[in-house]
Scaffold this motif. Structure first.
Motif, PDB file in Angstrom:
ATOM      1  N   GLU A  39       0.812  -1.231   0.000  1.00 62.23           N
ATOM      2  CA  GLU A  39       0.000   0.000   0.000  1.00 62.23           C
ATOM      3  C   GLU A  39       0.838   1.271   0.000  1.00 62.23           C
ATOM      4  O   GLU A  39       0.379   2.337  -0.378  1.00 62.23           O
ATOM      5  CB  GLU A  39      -0.884   0.025   1.259  1.00 62.23           C
ATOM      6  N   HIS A  57       0.767   2.619  -5.669  1.00 61.70           N
ATOM      7  CA  HIS A  57      -0.401   3.070  -4.908  1.00 61.70           C
ATOM      8  C   HIS A  57      -0.445   4.592  -4.797  1.00 61.70           C
ATOM      9  O   HIS A  57      -1.521   5.178  -4.750  1.00 61.70           O
ATOM     10  CB  HIS A  57      -0.413   2.431  -3.512  1.00 61.70           C
ATOM     11  N   LEU A  58       0.720   5.229  -4.773  1.00 64.74           N
ATOM     12  CA  LEU A  58       0.731   6.695  -4.735  1.00 64.74           C
ATOM     13  C   LEU A  58       0.104   7.267  -6.013  1.00 64.74           C
ATOM     14  O   LEU A  58      -0.751   8.163  -5.958  1.00 64.74           O
ATOM     15  CB  LEU A  58       2.171   7.206  -4.578  1.00 64.74           C
ATOM     16  N   ARG A 112      -2.003   5.783  -7.885  1.00 65.71           N
ATOM     17  CA  ARG A 112      -3.424   5.449  -7.841  1.00 65.71           C
ATOM     18  C   ARG A 112      -4.179   6.426  -6.942  1.00 65.71           C
ATOM     19  O   ARG A 112      -5.270   6.890  -7.265  1.00 65.71           O
ATOM     20  CB  ARG A 112      -3.574   4.018  -7.321  1.00 65.71           C
ATOM     21  N   ARG A 113      -3.586   6.772  -5.795  1.00 64.44           N
ATOM     22  CA  ARG A 113      -4.257   7.707  -4.885  1.00 64.44           C
ATOM     23  C   ARG A 113      -4.344   9.101  -5.502  1.00 64.44           C
ATOM     24  O   ARG A 113      -5.332   9.806  -5.351  1.00 64.44           O
ATOM     25  CB  ARG A 113      -3.534   7.734  -3.535  1.00 64.44           C
ATOM     26  N   ASP A 172      -7.067   9.096  -7.968  1.00 64.31           N
ATOM     27  CA  ASP A 172      -8.338   9.098  -7.253  1.00 64.31           C
ATOM     28  C   ASP A 172      -8.665  10.512  -6.740  1.00 64.31           C
ATOM     29  O   ASP A 172      -9.803  10.986  -6.852  1.00 64.31           O
ATOM     30  CB  ASP A 172      -8.245   8.089  -6.099  1.00 64.31           C
ATOM     31  N   LEU A 173      -7.646  11.209  -6.231  1.00 62.93           N
ATOM     32  CA  LEU A 173      -7.882  12.576  -5.755  1.00 62.93           C
ATOM     33  C   LEU A 173      -8.312  13.486  -6.906  1.00 62.93           C
ATOM     34  O   LEU A 173      -9.168  14.350  -6.746  1.00 62.93           O
ATOM     35  CB  LEU A 173      -6.615  13.155  -5.108  1.00 62.93           C
ATOM     36  N   LEU A 200      -2.686  14.226   0.941  1.00 60.24           N
ATOM     37  CA  LEU A 200      -1.755  13.179   0.507  1.00 60.24           C
ATOM     38  C   LEU A 200      -0.343  13.728   0.647  1.00 60.24           C
ATOM     39  O   LEU A 200      -0.115  14.914   0.398  1.00 60.24           O
ATOM     40  CB  LEU A 200      -2.048  12.832  -0.964  1.00 60.24           C
ATOM     41  N   SER A 227       3.762  12.598  -0.412  1.00 61.49           N
ATOM     42  CA  SER A 227       4.556  11.605  -1.141  1.00 61.49           C
ATOM     43  C   SER A 227       5.581  10.966  -0.217  1.00 61.49           C
ATOM     44  O   SER A 227       6.127   9.918  -0.509  1.00 61.49           O
ATOM     45  CB  SER A 227       5.255  12.256  -2.328  1.00 61.49           C
ATOM     46  N   SER A 257      -1.736  11.131   5.748  1.00 59.76           N
ATOM     47  CA  SER A 257      -2.921  11.844   5.260  1.00 59.76           C
ATOM     48  C   SER A 257      -3.873  12.034   6.434  1.00 59.76           C
ATOM     49  O   SER A 257      -3.940  11.202   7.331  1.00 59.76           O
ATOM     50  CB  SER A 257      -3.663  11.049   4.189  1.00 59.76           C
TER      51      SER A 257
END
Ligand code: GLC
Length: 538
Positions: free
Chosen positions: A438, A443-444, A446-447, A450-451, A511, A513, A518
Motif C-alpha cells: 500500500e 499506490h501513490l 493510484r491515490r 483518485d484525488l 496526501l 509523497s 494523510s
C-alpha cells in the motif's frame, strides 16, 4: 457551468506496444497483451490510452516507419484484435487515441517503392526529391537527420534515366523514413482518408507524430549557421502548417463524440508550441517538451511553469505535462543521474531517487493541464542497462523501452525472452509486488488519480504560484473564487525545509509523497524530496 472536454480532464497513459505486455512467447508485446491488462489500467485510474504505432512496419524505427497505415502489423495482431481492444476499452470507460505518423512513411511503403522507381512514377511527388549541390554529389542543403546529426537528412538514389545520374530524397529521421511532400494535395487527401479509416472504427483521436514537420519552406533553405548539429525537425516551423492543421481540425470536428488531436510539436520554444493551438481551431493539445528536459530543481520548474502560462493562457490553450516517454531516459533515471551521490550507499540512493520520483508524480498530476504517464513510471522504474550487442534503436533510445515487469517471478509475466532486457530492480519494482504494498509508488499514483477524480479543483481549477522558500515550489489550485482550494507544496532538495503557510491557507494533508500521514495537520515542514497536497478539510 459547461464541463470541459474530456481531453482536458483526462489523465493519459502512453502504451508502447512492443514493451507493454505479450499474450505469446514472441518476446514482443501485442494488442492482445494490452487487452488482457485493461483492468490493471482501470484499477490504476487513468482515463485515456495513447497507443504508440502498431501498423505494418519493417520496424526500422520500431513502428514509426509505416508501410501500411490501415492495417495492424502481424507482430501485434490484426484489425479484428484492434476492434476488440477498442471495444473493451470503451466498455470500461477508457478513451483510446492512436499514433499517426504523417511526416514520413517507411521506405517499404508502396508509395515510396513506386516513387523511387523513376521520375515519372505516379507517386514521385509524394516525397521530397531534389538535385544535389554542385555536380549532384552534395546533398541539396545542410539539414541534418534527427538520429545522426553528423549525417545529412538526404539520401541519393541513382537513376541513369536522369541527366545528372539521380536525385536525393529528404529524410528528417532515418533513411528508411522518407519524408512525405505535403505540398502535394494527394498526400493530404490520402492522409485524411487514413484518419477517416480509424475514426470510422471509433478511435477517440490521434497523437500526431512530429506534426510541425508536415509543412516545410518550399525553398528548403539551409538551416542557420549557429544551429549546427540540431536536427532540422527541431527547427522546422513554417506558417504553411497552420491551414493544414485547420483542415485536420475540421475533419475531426465533422465526427460526433469529441474526437481530438494531440500533436507532437518538437520545438524547444514554448511560445512557438502555443501557436499550434491556433485560435482553438488547430490542435486540441500539443506536447511542450521544455518541462520534460527540466532538471529536478524548484527554480527551473518555476521557470517552465511560468513560461507555459504566459505562452498558453492568453490563447486559451490548454497545456500538457510529460515527464517521460519512449524517446527519452525515464525521469527517475534523469533525476537520479543529476543528483550528487557522494558517500551514499545503494540503499540511501534508492530511497532518495524513489522519493524524487514520488514527489515528481505529485507535481505531474497537480499542475494545470493534461498529464501524460509513460508506461512503467507508476512503477518507479529506471532505464534498462543495455549491452552494446543488444542495442537496436537508430536513435539510441532503447533504455526507456524495456518490457513492463508484471510479476515478481523470473519472467516478469513475459512468456518468451523479451526483445529488450528488463529494467534494474524489476524484482521489486513490478506490478505484482507493488500492488501488494500500500505504501508503494504504484499506490501513490493510484491515490493521486483518485484525488483528481474527487477534487475538480485539481482537474480544472485555476493555478497560482505561491511564495515558497528556496528549493521548494508551492502552488494553489482553486475553484469558485477560492471557495475550494488545494495547495501543493514540493521540496526539490535532500534536506527538510520549513514552509510557512500563509494566513488562511489549507493545512490538512490530503496526501503526502513522503512519510507524513494523510488526514493530519501539516506541521510546516517538508521532508527531503517530499510533496504534499493540502486541503481545508480534516
Ligand atoms: C517522434 C517519435 C519517435 C520517432 C520520430 C520519428 O519523435 O516519438 O519515436 O522516432 O518521431 O517518427
Amino acid at each position: 457551468m459547461n464541463s470541459p472536454p474530456w481531453w482536458q480532464e483526462a489523465v493519459f497513459y502512453q502504451i508502447y506496444p512492443r514493451s507493454f505486455a505479450s499474450s505469446n512467447a514472441s518476446g514482443v508485446g501485442n494488442l492482445e497483451g494490452i487487452r488482457e491488462h485493461l483492468d490493471d489500467l482501470v484499477w490504476l485510474g487513468v482515463d485515456a490510452l495513447w497507443i504508440s504505432p502498431f501498423y505494418r512496419s519493417p520496424m526500422a524505427d520500431f513502428g514509426y516507419d509505416v508501410s501500411d497505415y490501415c492495417d495492424v502489423d502481424p507482430l501485434f495482431g490484426d484489425l479484428a484484435g484492434f476492434d476488440a481492444l477498442l471495444d473493451e476499452a470503451h466498455q470500461r470507460g477508457l478513451r483510446v487515441i492512436i499514433d499517426w505518423v504523417p511526416n514520413h512513411t517507411s521506405n517499404e511503403h508502396p508509395w515510396f517503392l513506386d516513387a523511387r522507381s523513376g521520375p515519372d512514377a505516379r507517386h514521385r511527388n509524394f516525397y521530397v526529391w531534389r538535385n544535389g549541390k554542385g555536380d549532384n554529389t552534395e546533398p541539396p542543403n545542410n539539414w541534418v537527420s534527427a538520429f545522426d546529426p553528423g549525417q545529412p537528412a538526404w539520401k541519393f538514389v541513382a537513376d541513369d534515366r536522369l541527366e545528372n545520374g539521380g536525385q536525393w530524397y529528404l529524410h528528417l529521421f532515418d533513411p528508411a523514413q522518407p519524408d512525405l511532400n505535403w505540398d502535394e494535395p494527394a498526400v493530404e487527401q490520402a492522409h485524411h482518408d487514413i484518419l477517416r479509416f480509424w475514426l470510422d472504427r471509433g478511435v477517440d483521436g490521434f497523437r500526431a507524430d512530429v506534426i510541425h514537420c508536415i509543412a516545410k519552406d518550399p525553398a528548403l533553405p539551409d538551416d542557420p549557421v549557429g544551429s549546427a548539429g540540431i536536427p532540422h525537425c527541431a527547427l522546422n516551423d513554417v506558417e504553411a502548417v497552420h491551414p493544414r492543421l485547420r483542415r485536420l481540425r475540421s475533419l475531426l470536428d465533422s465526427y460526433p463524440g469529441d474526437r481530438m488531436m494531440l500533436g507532437e510539436v518538437y520545438l524547444f520554444s514554448t511560445e512557438a508550441v502555443a501557436t499550434y493551438y491556433g485560435t482553438g481551431d488547430e490542435l486540441h493539445l500539443a506536447f511542450n517538451f521544455p518541462p520534460l528536459y527540466a532538471p529536478w530543481r524548484a527554480d527551473k520548474w518555476r521557470q517552465v511553469i511560468e513560461a507555459t502560462s504566459s505562452a498558453f493562457d492568453p490563447r486559451g490553450a490548454w497545456p500538457t505535462w510529460v515527464l517521460s516517454n519512449h524517446d527519452n531516459p525515464r525521469h527517475r533515471q534523469r533525476y537520479d543521474d543529476q543528483a550528487s551521490h557522494h558517500g551514499e550507499d545503494e540503499a540511501t540512493r534508492h530511497r532518495r531517487s524513489m522519493a524524487r520520483a514520488r514527489a515528481a508524480a505529485v507535481l505531474l498530476l497537480t499542475l494545470r493541464g493534461t498529464p501524460f504517464l509513460y508506461q512503467g513510471e507508476e512503477l518507479g522504474l529506471l532505464d534498462a542497462v543495455i549491452d552494446s550487442g543488444r542495442r537496436v534503436d537508430p536513435g539510441g533510445r532503447d533504455g526507456c523501452r524495456h518490457p513492463i515487469p508484471w510479476t515478481a517471478g523470473e519472467d516478469h509475466g513475459w512468456p518468451g525472452e523479451p526483445w529488450l532486457p528488463h529494467a534494474p530492480e524489476a524484482e521489486r519494482q513490478n506490478v505484482e509486488s507493488l500492488k501488494a504494498d500500500e505504501g508503494s509508488i504504484l499506490h501513490l499514483y493510484r491515490r493521486l488519480l483518485d484525488l483528481r477524480r474527487r477534487f475538480p479543483e485539481l482537474r480544472r481549477g485555476s493555478f497560482t504560484l505561491l511564495d515558497s522558500p528556496p528549493g521548494t515550489l508551492s502552488f494553489r489550485r482553486s475553484l469558485d473564487h477560492e471557495k475550494a482550494v488545494i495547495d501543493i507544496r514540493i521540496n526539490f532538495g535532500g534536506e527538510p525545509v520549513v514552509v510557512p503557510l500563509e494566513a488562511g491557507a489549507p493545512e490538512w494533508i490530503l496526501l503526502a509523497s513522503g512519510s507524513q500521514g494523510s488526514g493530519t495537520r501539516f506541521p510546516g515542514v517538508l521532508g527531503p524530496d517530499e510533496a504534499v497536497l493540502l486541503g481545508a478539510l480534516a
